[in-house]
Design an enzyme around this catalytic site. Structure first.
Site, PDB file in Angstrom:
ATOM      1  N   GLU A  17       0.841  -1.198   0.000  1.00  0.00           N
ATOM      2  CA  GLU A  17       0.000   0.000   0.000  1.00  0.00           C
ATOM      3  C   GLU A  17       0.872   1.242   0.000  1.00  0.00           C
ATOM      4  O   GLU A  17       1.853   1.322   0.744  1.00  0.00           O
ATOM      5  CB  GLU A  17      -0.911   0.002   1.223  1.00  0.00           C
ATOM      6  N   THR A  48      -4.069   4.770  -1.313  1.00  0.00           N
ATOM      7  CA  THR A  48      -5.059   5.353  -0.429  1.00  0.00           C
ATOM      8  C   THR A  48      -5.714   6.580  -1.064  1.00  0.00           C
ATOM      9  O   THR A  48      -5.237   7.100  -2.071  1.00  0.00           O
ATOM     10  CB  THR A  48      -4.467   5.727   0.938  1.00  0.00           C
ATOM     11  N   TYR A 144     -11.611  -5.516  10.518  1.00  0.00           N
ATOM     12  CA  TYR A 144     -10.952  -5.010  11.727  1.00  0.00           C
ATOM     13  C   TYR A 144     -10.733  -6.142  12.732  1.00  0.00           C
ATOM     14  O   TYR A 144     -11.658  -6.498  13.480  1.00  0.00           O
ATOM     15  CB  TYR A 144     -11.794  -3.890  12.344  1.00  0.00           C
ATOM     16  N   HIS A 148     -13.806  -2.509  14.909  1.00  0.00           N
ATOM     17  CA  HIS A 148     -13.802  -1.077  14.609  1.00  0.00           C
ATOM     18  C   HIS A 148     -14.147  -0.288  15.870  1.00  0.00           C
ATOM     19  O   HIS A 148     -15.043  -0.669  16.632  1.00  0.00           O
ATOM     20  CB  HIS A 148     -14.819  -0.776  13.511  1.00  0.00           C
ATOM     21  N   LYS A 164     -21.282  -5.936   4.040  1.00  0.00           N
ATOM     22  CA  LYS A 164     -20.474  -5.459   2.912  1.00  0.00           C
ATOM     23  C   LYS A 164     -20.220  -6.585   1.913  1.00  0.00           C
ATOM     24  O   LYS A 164     -20.257  -6.359   0.693  1.00  0.00           O
ATOM     25  CB  LYS A 164     -19.155  -4.876   3.425  1.00  0.00           C
TER      26      LYS A 164
END
Length: 286
Positions: A17, A48, A144, A148, A164
């Site tokens: 990333e 990002t 997560y 989260h 999702k």
């Protein structure tokens, strides 16, 4: 190529990333970073979404296009919706299509005092559904391992993740974590809930004390005793802390690969040296 297809084989998928600069003049630094990262032959590189999640001054598509169209590496563009109207999202999707970008990491994004949240999209699952309605994109979402920070419970957080996936998410990239036991418990909850898409474990090599303090304050990741002792021992020896941080990340990754993780997603912090050190250490395991 859709990123979900990268998980069809038996090997572990490796991804990096990178993040766009806040100023145009810093783009060359990111471009040189990508030039070095491409030599490490990752399966894909994610980018990002802008500075602070803003649609303004956003170089995400430019950088993703360079990755895909110059270097031939699959690119995944992050897209947040907390600060975006439907028109903003449409504009980004059109730009991604025009640049041959097929993959998106769909995120709600973090609420910040610098931007008044928009109301067109309340949650990431709504963004996932909308992206699918606008074109043939591969869509990934965030998970997560430690829950989260806004979720009232781990059970609710996993249900949100399942929502999702049911809306069309085809893979999951996790938030960073420093204790693999949290990841394994997260995977158990996913399995129990019927979430069966590939999951990449997010790993951040920590190489300075300020970095870890900033990241923990942002995402709430807990720090195991072994990690804290490492930081305390080497915080006044920058070169040693770099080596120790890389070694800690490699140790995490070896354990994850040994236990059959689908993918490893390295938060490079735009540092190709660290990415190279880690990749060279694990290349025989992938």
């Amino acid at each position: 190529m859709k990123i979900e297809s990268l998980f069809n084989g038996d090997r572990t998928v490796l991804s990096f990333e990178v993040f766009p600069p806040k100023k145009t003049g810093s783009l060359e630094t990111v471009y040189s970073t990508i030039a070095e990262l491409q030599n490490l032959r990752p399966d894909y590189i994610s980018v990002t979404y802008g500075a602070g999640g803003s649609a303004a001054n956003n170089f995400t598509c430019d950088i993703a296009s360079l990755i895909k169209n110059k270097y031939g590496i699959e690119a995944m563009a992050h897209l947040t919706c907390v600060n975006s109207t439907t028109a903003d999202v449409d504009r980004v999707l059109d730009e991604l299509k025009a640049n041959n970008i097929e993959n998106i990491l769909a995120l709600r994004g973090d609420k910040t005092p610098d931007f008044e949240p928009k109301t067109d999209f309340r949650y990431a699952n709504e963004l996932v559904s909308y992206i699918h309605s606008k074109g043939d994109f591969g869509v990934s979402v965030a998970g997560y391992p430690e829950t989260h920070f806004e979720a009232p419970s781990g059970k609710v957080d996993i249900q949100n993740l399942k929502n999702k996936v049911e809306c069309g998410a085809q893979s999951i990239v996790t938030q960073l974590f420093f204790n693999n036991s949290y990841f394994y418990r997260f995977m158990e909850r996913c399995d129990y809930s019927g979430i069966n898409v590939p999951v990449s474990a997010g790993i951040m090599p920590v190489t300075n004390k300020n970095q870890i303090e900033r990241m923990v304050s942002m995402c709430g990741a807990s720090l195991p005793r072994k990690f804290v002792k490492m930081i305390q021992k080497y915080e006044d020896r920058p070169d040693a802390l770099v080596d120790a941080g890389i070694a800690f990340a490699v140790d995490q990754i070896v354990d994850l690969i040994s236990n059959g993780v689908d993918g490893i997603h390295i938060y490079t912090m735009n540092n190709p040296y660290i990415a190279r050190r880690i990749t060279e250490s694990i290349k025989g395991l992938l």
